[in-house]
Design a protein around this motif. Structure first.
Motif, PDB file in Angstrom:
ATOM      1  N   GLN A  41     -15.915  58.957 -12.028  1.00 18.22           N
ATOM      2  CA  GLN A  41     -14.985  57.998 -12.616  1.00 18.22           C
ATOM      3  C   GLN A  41     -15.350  56.577 -12.198  1.00 18.22           C
ATOM      4  O   GLN A  41     -15.855  56.348 -11.103  1.00 18.22           O
ATOM      5  CB  GLN A  41     -13.561  58.298 -12.167  1.00 18.22           C
ATOM      6  CG  GLN A  41     -13.044  59.659 -12.594  1.00 18.22           C
ATOM      7  CD  GLN A  41     -11.680  59.910 -12.014  1.00 18.22           C
ATOM      8  OE1 GLN A  41     -10.676  59.294 -12.400  1.00 18.22           O
ATOM      9  NE2 GLN A  41     -11.605  60.817 -11.055  1.00 18.22           N
ATOM     10  N   TRP A  42     -15.060  55.639 -13.094  1.00 20.23           N
ATOM     11  CA  TRP A  42     -15.267  54.226 -12.801  1.00 20.23           C
ATOM     12  C   TRP A  42     -14.408  53.389 -13.714  1.00 20.23           C
ATOM     13  O   TRP A  42     -13.896  53.867 -14.720  1.00 20.23           O
ATOM     14  CB  TRP A  42     -16.739  53.830 -12.972  1.00 20.23           C
ATOM     15  CG  TRP A  42     -17.282  54.181 -14.344  1.00 20.23           C
ATOM     16  CD1 TRP A  42     -17.202  53.446 -15.490  1.00 20.23           C
ATOM     17  CD2 TRP A  42     -17.959  55.388 -14.694  1.00 20.23           C
ATOM     18  NE1 TRP A  42     -17.785  54.104 -16.519  1.00 20.23           N
ATOM     19  CE2 TRP A  42     -18.286  55.296 -16.067  1.00 20.23           C
ATOM     20  CE3 TRP A  42     -18.354  56.516 -13.980  1.00 20.23           C
ATOM     21  CZ2 TRP A  42     -18.958  56.298 -16.746  1.00 20.23           C
ATOM     22  CZ3 TRP A  42     -19.036  57.518 -14.673  1.00 20.23           C
ATOM     23  CH2 TRP A  42     -19.327  57.409 -16.030  1.00 20.23           C
ATOM     24  N   ILE A  43     -14.207  52.140 -13.364  1.00 22.89           N
ATOM     25  CA  ILE A  43     -13.478  51.194 -14.198  1.00 22.89           C
ATOM     26  C   ILE A  43     -14.496  50.293 -14.892  1.00 22.89           C
ATOM     27  O   ILE A  43     -15.279  49.613 -14.229  1.00 22.89           O
ATOM     28  CB  ILE A  43     -12.497  50.328 -13.359  1.00 22.89           C
ATOM     29  CG1 ILE A  43     -11.516  51.228 -12.604  1.00 22.89           C
ATOM     30  CG2 ILE A  43     -11.774  49.343 -14.260  1.00 22.89           C
ATOM     31  CD1 ILE A  43     -10.611  52.057 -13.488  1.00 22.89           C
ATOM     32  N   TYR A  44     -14.484  50.315 -16.205  1.00 22.04           N
ATOM     33  CA  TYR A  44     -15.408  49.484 -16.963  1.00 22.04           C
ATOM     34  C   TYR A  44     -14.827  48.086 -17.118  1.00 22.04           C
ATOM     35  O   TYR A  44     -13.693  47.899 -17.558  1.00 22.04           O
ATOM     36  CB  TYR A  44     -15.662  50.066 -18.354  1.00 22.04           C
ATOM     37  CG  TYR A  44     -16.503  49.165 -19.231  1.00 22.04           C
ATOM     38  CD1 TYR A  44     -17.876  49.085 -19.041  1.00 22.04           C
ATOM     39  CD2 TYR A  44     -15.912  48.380 -20.203  1.00 22.04           C
ATOM     40  CE1 TYR A  44     -18.647  48.259 -19.832  1.00 22.04           C
ATOM     41  CE2 TYR A  44     -16.664  47.537 -20.998  1.00 22.04           C
ATOM     42  CZ  TYR A  44     -18.038  47.490 -20.801  1.00 22.04           C
ATOM     43  OH  TYR A  44     -18.808  46.635 -21.580  1.00 22.04           O
ATOM     44  N   ARG A  45     -15.587  47.104 -16.702  1.00 22.15           N
ATOM     45  CA  ARG A  45     -15.208  45.689 -16.893  1.00 22.15           C
ATOM     46  C   ARG A  45     -16.419  44.988 -17.517  1.00 22.15           C
ATOM     47  O   ARG A  45     -17.520  45.042 -16.980  1.00 22.15           O
ATOM     48  CB  ARG A  45     -14.829  45.028 -15.575  1.00 22.15           C
ATOM     49  CG  ARG A  45     -13.561  45.603 -14.947  1.00 22.15           C
ATOM     50  CD  ARG A  45     -13.153  44.789 -13.717  1.00 22.15           C
ATOM     51  NE  ARG A  45     -11.889  45.254 -13.179  1.00 22.15           N
ATOM     52  CZ  ARG A  45     -11.774  46.176 -12.229  1.00 22.15           C
ATOM     53  NH1 ARG A  45     -12.867  46.752 -11.721  1.00 22.15           N
ATOM     54  NH2 ARG A  45     -10.582  46.546 -11.777  1.00 22.15           N
ATOM     55  N   SER A  46     -16.210  44.317 -18.620  1.00 20.58           N
ATOM     56  CA  SER A  46     -17.324  43.651 -19.302  1.00 20.58           C
ATOM     57  C   SER A  46     -17.672  42.335 -18.622  1.00 20.58           C
ATOM     58  O   SER A  46     -16.895  41.804 -17.844  1.00 20.58           O
ATOM     59  CB  SER A  46     -16.971  43.393 -20.764  1.00 20.58           C
ATOM     60  OG  SER A  46     -15.815  42.587 -20.843  1.00 20.58           O
ATOM     61  N   SER A  91     -10.246  61.753 -18.789  1.00 20.81           N
ATOM     62  CA  SER A  91     -10.904  62.301 -19.966  1.00 20.81           C
ATOM     63  C   SER A  91     -12.221  62.935 -19.564  1.00 20.81           C
ATOM     64  O   SER A  91     -12.884  62.477 -18.631  1.00 20.81           O
ATOM     65  CB  SER A  91     -11.157  61.196 -20.989  1.00 20.81           C
ATOM     66  OG  SER A  91      -9.938  60.633 -21.411  1.00 20.81           O
ATOM     67  N   ALA A  92     -12.596  63.982 -20.275  1.00 21.00           N
ATOM     68  CA  ALA A  92     -13.835  64.740 -20.060  1.00 21.00           C
ATOM     69  C   ALA A  92     -13.740  65.729 -18.901  1.00 21.00           C
ATOM     70  O   ALA A  92     -14.723  66.410 -18.599  1.00 21.00           O
ATOM     71  CB  ALA A  92     -15.054  63.840 -19.889  1.00 21.00           C
ATOM     72  N   THR A  93     -12.584  65.838 -18.255  1.00 18.85           N
ATOM     73  CA  THR A  93     -12.393  66.901 -17.275  1.00 18.85           C
ATOM     74  C   THR A  93     -12.514  68.247 -17.985  1.00 18.85           C
ATOM     75  O   THR A  93     -11.987  68.423 -19.084  1.00 18.85           O
ATOM     76  CB  THR A  93     -11.011  66.791 -16.595  1.00 18.85           C
ATOM     77  OG1 THR A  93     -10.954  65.590 -15.820  1.00 18.85           O
ATOM     78  CG2 THR A  93     -10.733  67.980 -15.686  1.00 18.85           C
ATOM     79  N   LEU A  94     -13.202  69.183 -17.360  1.00 25.00           N
ATOM     80  CA  LEU A  94     -13.390  70.514 -17.928  1.00 25.00           C
ATOM     81  C   LEU A  94     -12.540  71.540 -17.192  1.00 25.00           C
ATOM     82  O   LEU A  94     -12.496  71.551 -15.958  1.00 25.00           O
ATOM     83  CB  LEU A  94     -14.862  70.921 -17.855  1.00 25.00           C
ATOM     84  CG  LEU A  94     -15.804  70.179 -18.802  1.00 25.00           C
ATOM     85  CD1 LEU A  94     -17.260  70.419 -18.401  1.00 25.00           C
ATOM     86  CD2 LEU A  94     -15.570  70.627 -20.239  1.00 25.00           C
ATOM     87  N   LEU A  95     -11.879  72.391 -17.937  1.00 27.97           N
ATOM     88  CA  LEU A  95     -11.083  73.484 -17.386  1.00 27.97           C
ATOM     89  C   LEU A  95     -11.776  74.797 -17.734  1.00 27.97           C
ATOM     90  O   LEU A  95     -11.841  75.176 -18.907  1.00 27.97           O
ATOM     91  CB  LEU A  95      -9.668  73.468 -17.965  1.00 27.97           C
ATOM     92  CG  LEU A  95      -8.883  72.157 -17.867  1.00 27.97           C
ATOM     93  CD1 LEU A  95      -7.524  72.315 -18.541  1.00 27.97           C
ATOM     94  CD2 LEU A  95      -8.721  71.723 -16.420  1.00 27.97           C
ATOM     95  N   VAL A 120     -16.587  56.662  -8.463  1.00 24.19           N
ATOM     96  CA  VAL A 120     -15.958  57.701  -7.652  1.00 24.19           C
ATOM     97  C   VAL A 120     -16.569  59.029  -8.062  1.00 24.19           C
ATOM     98  O   VAL A 120     -16.496  59.416  -9.234  1.00 24.19           O
ATOM     99  CB  VAL A 120     -14.431  57.722  -7.876  1.00 24.19           C
ATOM    100  CG1 VAL A 120     -13.789  58.834  -7.049  1.00 24.19           C
ATOM    101  CG2 VAL A 120     -13.819  56.370  -7.540  1.00 24.19           C
ATOM    102  N   PRO A 121     -17.218  59.719  -7.138  1.00 22.76           N
ATOM    103  CA  PRO A 121     -17.897  60.981  -7.499  1.00 22.76           C
ATOM    104  C   PRO A 121     -16.926  62.017  -8.050  1.00 22.76           C
ATOM    105  O   PRO A 121     -15.739  62.062  -7.681  1.00 22.76           O
ATOM    106  CB  PRO A 121     -18.501  61.457  -6.180  1.00 22.76           C
ATOM    107  CG  PRO A 121     -18.571  60.239  -5.323  1.00 22.76           C
ATOM    108  CD  PRO A 121     -17.412  59.384  -5.722  1.00 22.76           C
ATOM    109  N   GLY A 122     -17.451  62.853  -8.925  1.00 22.18           N
ATOM    110  CA  GLY A 122     -16.660  63.944  -9.458  1.00 22.18           C
ATOM    111  C   GLY A 122     -16.344  64.978  -8.390  1.00 22.18           C
ATOM    112  O   GLY A 122     -16.870  64.931  -7.273  1.00 22.18           O
TER     113      GLY A 122
END
Length: 199
Positions: free
Chosen positions: A194-199, A117-121, A9-11
């Motif tokens: 964003q993405w969902i990590y699945r091994s 996480s890693a969102t910048l303000l 999902v693009p930022g």
């Protein structure tokens, strides 16, 4: 070999506003309202959660309690609309940010606690905060709410808060670029891919 890639999902860029600023003394996590926050690489000088490092606790069961680790919890961020939902679930008229040790209230971001996480303000005055993660609700904050709201059964109130405030308790962040934040200041928000990590 990589057979499939996760959906990415693009930022995006969003905007928000400072709706409240708060600071705690060095010996109590409850905060008090202020007009401005001075932030350094250690966080808020003199604040209960200030410092470049902190001691591990129940949130880090992989370390012996009290292990010195990086402090990614320098700033606690909440939203009034999410606090209102939690208050309703607890049968209260309100939950004040001060009661749960918040340093910053942000207005204009739907589902604040779900920012990744890693969102910048980026604050108009020059400060940059980097989101570490959601702030999991705990019994300590629940006990503070129960006491300040004068709940009849304060033990029950301290237990209820962690149950009803999950994913509504706000975020913790650390100072990437220090400076001063003023009440009412505009914020530019940069949400990463964003993405969902699945091994």
């Amino acid at each position: 070999m990589l057979d499939t890639q996760p959906e990415i999902v693009p930022g995006k860029k969003l905007s928000a506003k400072v709706a409240g600023l708060y600071v705690a003394s060095s010996d109590d996590f409850q905060t008090r309202a202020v007009e401005r926050l001075e932030l350094g690489f250690d966080g808020i000088p003199g604040d209960f959660h200030g410092g470049q490092t902190r001691r591990s606790g129940g949130r880090e069961p992989w370390y012996p309690r009290g292990t010195e680790i990086r402090n990614e919890r320098q700033v606690s961020i909440v939203a009034f609309d999410e606090l209102a939902v939690v208050a309703e679930r607890m049968g209260l008229a309100e939950i004040k940010p001060e009661w749960i040790g918040a340093n910053l209230v942000i207005d204009g971001l739907p589902n604040l606690s779900m920012l990744p996480s890693a969102t910048l303000l980026f604050f108009a005055g020059g400060v940059t905060l980097k989101i570490d993660a959601q702030n999991n609700p705990c019994r300590l904050a629940g006990r503070s709410i129960a006491r300040n709201a004068r709940m009849e059964d304060q033990d029950a109130g301290s237990l209820l808060f962690p149950k009803v405030a999950k994913r509504l308790r706000g975020l913790v962040a650390w100072v990437e670029k220090p400076g001063v934040i003023e009440a009412g200041e505009e914020i530019s928000v940069r949400v990463p891919d964003q993405w969902i990590y699945r091994s």
